[in-house]
Design a protein around this motif. Structure first.
Motif, PDB file in Angstrom:
ATOM      1  N   UNK A 188       0.834  -1.204   0.000  1.00 30.14           N
ATOM      2  CA  UNK A 188       0.000   0.000   0.000  1.00 30.14           C
ATOM      3  C   UNK A 188       0.869   1.254   0.000  1.00 30.14           C
ATOM      4  N   UNK A 189       1.906   1.234   0.818  1.00 26.36           N
ATOM      5  CA  UNK A 189       2.781   2.409   0.920  1.00 26.36           C
ATOM      6  C   UNK A 189       3.506   2.681  -0.401  1.00 26.36           C
ATOM      7  N   UNK A 190       3.881   1.619  -1.119  1.00 26.68           N
ATOM      8  CA  UNK A 190       4.522   1.796  -2.425  1.00 26.68           C
ATOM      9  C   UNK A 190       3.599   2.532  -3.383  1.00 26.68           C
ATOM     10  N   UNK A 191       2.351   2.048  -3.469  1.00 23.23           N
ATOM     11  CA  UNK A 191       1.387   2.686  -4.367  1.00 23.23           C
ATOM     12  C   UNK A 191       1.043   4.095  -3.942  1.00 23.23           C
ATOM     13  N   UNK A 192       0.903   4.293  -2.628  1.00 24.12           N
ATOM     14  CA  UNK A 192       0.549   5.617  -2.119  1.00 24.12           C
ATOM     15  C   UNK A 192       1.648   6.638  -2.394  1.00 24.12           C
ATOM     16  N   UNK A 193       2.902   6.257  -2.129  1.00 19.24           N
ATOM     17  CA  UNK A 193       4.014   7.181  -2.346  1.00 19.24           C
ATOM     18  C   UNK A 193       4.166   7.515  -3.824  1.00 19.24           C
ATOM     19  N   UNK A 194       4.060   6.500  -4.694  1.00 17.00           N
ATOM     20  CA  UNK A 194       4.172   6.746  -6.133  1.00 17.00           C
ATOM     21  C   UNK A 194       3.103   7.727  -6.601  1.00 17.00           C
ATOM     22  N   UNK A 195       1.894   7.582  -6.075  1.00 12.24           N
ATOM     23  CA  UNK A 195       0.787   8.459  -6.481  1.00 12.24           C
ATOM     24  C   UNK A 195       1.005   9.883  -5.985  1.00 12.24           C
ATOM     25  N   UNK A 196       1.445  10.024  -4.760  1.00 15.06           N
ATOM     26  CA  UNK A 196       1.703  11.370  -4.214  1.00 15.06           C
ATOM     27  C   UNK A 196       2.806  12.081  -5.006  1.00 15.06           C
ATOM     28  N   UNK A 197       3.862  11.342  -5.344  1.00 10.25           N
ATOM     29  CA  UNK A 197       4.947  11.937  -6.126  1.00 10.25           C
ATOM     30  C   UNK A 197       4.446  12.375  -7.501  1.00 10.25           C
ATOM     31  N   UNK A 198       3.620  11.532  -8.118  1.00  6.05           N
ATOM     32  CA  UNK A 198       3.110  11.866  -9.450  1.00  6.05           C
ATOM     33  C   UNK A 198       2.227  13.105  -9.394  1.00  6.05           C
ATOM     34  N   UNK A 199       1.352  13.186  -8.418  1.00  5.93           N
ATOM     35  CA  UNK A 199       0.450  14.341  -8.323  1.00  5.93           C
ATOM     36  C   UNK A 199       1.244  15.616  -8.049  1.00  5.93           C
ATOM     37  N   UNK A 200       2.309  15.510  -7.281  1.00  7.07           N
ATOM     38  CA  UNK A 200       3.185  16.681  -7.096  1.00  7.07           C
ATOM     39  C   UNK A 200       3.765  17.132  -8.428  1.00  7.07           C
ATOM     40  N   UNK A 201       4.222  16.179  -9.233  1.00 11.31           N
ATOM     41  CA  UNK A 201       4.766  16.509 -10.548  1.00 11.31           C
ATOM     42  C   UNK A 201       3.698  17.155 -11.432  1.00 11.31           C
ATOM     43  N   UNK A 202       2.496  16.581 -11.411  1.00 14.54           N
ATOM     44  CA  UNK A 202       1.392  17.118 -12.212  1.00 14.54           C
ATOM     45  C   UNK A 202       1.105  18.568 -11.839  1.00 14.54           C
ATOM     46  N   UNK A 203       1.224  18.872 -10.556  1.00 10.37           N
ATOM     47  CA  UNK A 203       0.929  20.223 -10.068  1.00 10.37           C
ATOM     48  C   UNK A 203       2.131  21.163 -10.122  1.00 10.37           C
ATOM     49  N   UNK A 204       3.176  20.726 -10.815  1.00 11.52           N
ATOM     50  CA  UNK A 204       4.300  21.619 -11.060  1.00 11.52           C
ATOM     51  C   UNK A 204       5.353  21.663  -9.978  1.00 11.52           C
ATOM     52  N   UNK A 205       5.253  20.775  -8.983  1.00 14.63           N
ATOM     53  CA  UNK A 205       6.265  20.741  -7.931  1.00 14.63           C
ATOM     54  C   UNK A 205       7.550  20.135  -8.500  1.00 14.63           C
ATOM     55  N   UNK A 206       8.674  20.707  -8.162  1.00 14.93           N
ATOM     56  CA  UNK A 206       9.963  20.222  -8.642  1.00 14.93           C
ATOM     57  C   UNK A 206      10.378  19.011  -7.803  1.00 14.93           C
ATOM     58  N   UNK A 207      10.003  17.815  -8.267  1.00 12.90           N
ATOM     59  CA  UNK A 207      10.285  16.571  -7.542  1.00 12.90           C
ATOM     60  C   UNK A 207      11.619  16.002  -8.026  1.00 12.90           C
ATOM     61  N   UNK A 208      12.522  15.726  -7.094  1.00 18.14           N
ATOM     62  CA  UNK A 208      13.829  15.203  -7.455  1.00 18.14           C
ATOM     63  C   UNK A 208      13.704  13.793  -8.040  1.00 18.14           C
ATOM     64  N   UNK A 209      14.402  13.548  -9.130  1.00 21.02           N
ATOM     65  CA  UNK A 209      14.424  12.218  -9.736  1.00 21.02           C
ATOM     66  C   UNK A 209      15.410  11.340  -8.977  1.00 21.02           C
ATOM     67  N   UNK A 210      14.891  10.559  -8.044  1.00 20.41           N
ATOM     68  CA  UNK A 210      15.741   9.681  -7.244  1.00 20.41           C
ATOM     69  C   UNK A 210      14.975   8.414  -6.887  1.00 20.41           C
ATOM     70  N   UNK A 211      15.685   7.453  -6.311  1.00 22.97           N
ATOM     71  CA  UNK A 211      15.081   6.195  -5.894  1.00 22.97           C
ATOM     72  C   UNK A 211      14.610   6.302  -4.452  1.00 22.97           C
ATOM     73  N   UNK A 212      13.341   5.996  -4.227  1.00 24.16           N
ATOM     74  CA  UNK A 212      12.768   5.948  -2.881  1.00 24.16           C
ATOM     75  C   UNK A 212      12.637   4.463  -2.525  1.00 24.16           C
TER      76      UNK A 212
END
Length: 334
Positions: free
Chosen positions: A292-316
């Motif tokens: 669940x945490x894997x899916x939740x984190x991936x979704x939160x990161x994606x929505x941040x990207x969609x909303x223009x947040x500068x998300x670092x490209x790294x491995x979580x």
């Protein structure tokens, strides 16, 4: 079907004005906005999401591409993605790539045409040219497990290497003295790291031989055939680390059919932590990923990207947990 022109006619304004009200884009005086909203309500007008997306550049939809929907791991993952996406007001589209690169590419093209806001890839066939195309089309994306070689991406994954070591150490601790490994496709990084963790843990034991490693293709029937082959090669094996839980269910089924007692004669440990491991008898010990945490984190990161947040490209990388159950229960009477 009611159109935007019908709303414009009833409210006495232009279609472009109605569009500005719908998309909250541009100035509309309060009185006009109220007339448009009343007309929308009276006509029960429902704006087309794609049409709105053309104007706003967003459709409120994200996509999740899965490699094999028949593996219970992925529906559990999809549940998390959908839950989190809905909490942010997004709808999720699902695609099943069947581990086929061409099918995945066709999904990317279709999703691009539908103006999807972003994509989560849980498949294993994403290639470097796919990443280049996504970026050239400004489509945000997040990858579960692995990114193509040479491409910096936002990746969410579990610690597969340490999880494999954990599984083998557990089998050793419960008394196993000759441990085999049934592994998944080696073009998949998770399978490769789980095999590596097994080898690193057992390579210095005198009983170790490469023939203790048998492919199972991450599928239930693959686990069944691999278990049969393994026990024919090495009938004295008393512990099996299986590269995923779906194969582990197949291994358990084959061993019981062969009259081999689990765990008294052979202990079995899987990997993933899917609910199916609790539905069989004996229940299967597993190294559980935080699905669940894997899916939740991936979704939160994606929505941040969609909303223009500068998300670092790294491995979580998230940690895994050993869940001991009856398939590795140590029988002190032996």
């Amino acid at each position: 079907m009611t159109t935007i022109r019908d709303v414009a006619k009833l409210s006495g304004v232009s279609a472009s004005t109605v569009s500005r009200v719908l998309n909250k884009n541009g100035y509309v005086n309060q009185e006009t906005e109220q007339k448009v909203k009343q007309a929308i309500q009276k006509l029960q007008y429902e704006p087309n999401a794609v049409a709105r997306g053309l104007a706003s550049k967003k459709t409120g939809t994200i996509a999740l591409i899965l490699p094999n929907i028949t593996n219970p791991f992925f529906p559990e993952l999809a549940r998390a993605v959908e839950d989190v996406a809905r909490s942010y007001g997004y709808t999720v589209l699902f695609g099943n790539s069947d581990d086929q690169g061409d099918k995945e590419k066709s999904y990317i093209e279709v999703l691009k045409q539908r103006y999807v806001d972003g994509i989560i890839f849980s498949s294993h066939t994403l290639q470097r040219d796919d990443v280049v195309r996504l970026r050239s089309n400004k489509i945000p994306f997040v990858v579960l497990d692995r990114a193509p070689v040479g491409e910096a991406c936002s990746v969410v994954r579990s610690n597969n290497l340490e999880g494999a070591r954990m599984a083998v150490r557990h089998l050793l601790d419960r008394g196993s003295r000759k441990i085999a490994h049934i592994y998944g496709p080696q073009e998949i990084l998770t399978a490769k790291e789980r095999l590596r963790g097994y080898e690193e843990t057992v390579k210095d034991f005198g009983w170790y031989t490469p023939t203790l490693m048998v492919p199972g293709n991450f599928r239930l029937d693959g686990g069944m055939s691999a278990a049969k082959e393994l026990m024919q090669r090495h009938p004295d094996v008393d512990g099996i680390f299986v590269g995923n839980d779906l194969m582990a269910v197949g291994v358990l089924k084959t061993l019981l059919r062969m009259g081999i007692k689990v765990p008294e004669q052979v202990a079995v440990c899987g990997f993933d932590g899917i609910h199916l491991t609790e539905a069989v008898e004996p229940e299967i010990t597993t190294v559980a990923q935080p699905i669940y945490e894997l899916g939740a984190l991936a979704t939160k990161l994606l929505i941040q990207k969609v909303n223009g947040v500068d998300v670092e490209n790294k491995v979580h990388e998230l940690e895994v947990t050993l869940i001991p159950r009856d398939s590795t229960r140590k029988d002190t009477s032996l």
